[in-house]
Design a protein around this motif. Structure first.
Motif: not given
Length: 266
Positions: A40-56
């Protein structure tokens, strides 16, 4: 126990400037038939997001999505009216069900590092829900802390905020630990399994030493079961095909702290 290594440098990865990301399974532009899902495991994303940004703001349906915060601050906002800033030790779980929209952005002056994990619920058409939990470093240094568990397990509370693991509607438990140099943890896999399905495990060593798309470095752990030993470094993972009730040993064989996630699932 059969161990199939998933080396860090073989994961899908991308550096978009504002986002540095790794994908254990097929995701976005990274598609591979060998690594579509695991139980049942579909996604493992290891993310680094910079300040002032992101996923809309974007939508999801029929997935349960949880974020495990490693460093920095993550702002979550969704169509259910939730607005929250998550920090080190926090875990947020969104059961998308019939549909939600949300955004995730780096909050504060520093990059945010987190793992985004998706599981497929056993039942479709669930009402959307949102949960948050907090697990201290001190608790993780003592043992495996179960941070996600099936909603129908004893002691699991389906409340927005509570102690104990966040609830999922799939046969999956997620454990977290912080291993000091020389520390050893054991885990006995669940004896519960649907007929003809059997148990599985997946282990991941969080890449705390920094974004590195080349061969893994940083902390090293040794995993061992009745069929032998393997070593994993930061960013590395492994599929585990196990028997119900089988024991896994995880030992930090390096000179630095290691943070490890372990999935026990069907």
């Amino acid at each position: 126990m059969k161990v199939i290594l998933r080396p860090s440098h073989e994961r899908g990865n991308a550096d978009h400037g504002w986002l540095k990301t790794f994908h254990t399974f097929s995701f976005a532009m990274y598609q591979t038939a060998q690594h579509e899902s695991f139980g049942c495991l579909r996604v493992i994303n290891e993310d680094r997001v910079e300040t002032g940004t992101g996923f809309g703001t974007h939508g999801h349906r029929e997935f349960e999505i949880f974020s495990y915060l490693v460093d920095g601050e993550l702002e979550h906002q969704d169509s259910m009216g939730n607005l929250e800033v998550l920090k080190r030790g926090d875990l947020q779980m969104t059961s998308a069900g019939t549909g939600i929209r949300h955004s995730e952005k780096c909050h504060g002056p520093n990059q945010v590092h987190f793992l985004q994990i998706w599981s497929v619920p056993s039942t479709r058409g669930l009402p959307p829900k949102y949960f948050t939990r907090h697990f201290s470093d001190d608790a993780k240094k003592e043992n495996w802390v179960r941070v996600v568990a099936p909603a129908d397990d004893e002691g699991v509370v389906e409340a927005r905020e509570a102690s104990g693991p966040a609830p999922v509607h799939s046969p999956l438990s997620l454990y977290a630990t912080i291993l000091a140099p020389g520390a050893l943890r054991t885990h006995i896999f669940s004896t519960q399994a649907s007929a003809g399905v059997g148990r599985k495990g997946y282990i991941h060593v969080i890449q705390k030493s920094g974004y590195n798309p080349a061969s893994a470095s940083g902390a090293t752990v040794k995993i061992s079961g009745k069929d032998g030993e393997k070593e994993l470094r930061e960013g590395d993972g492994a599929y585990l095909l196990v028997e119900s009730g089988e024991e896994l040993k995880v030992e930090n064989v390096s000179d630095r702290e290691a943070e490890v996630l372990l999935f026990d699932l069907e």
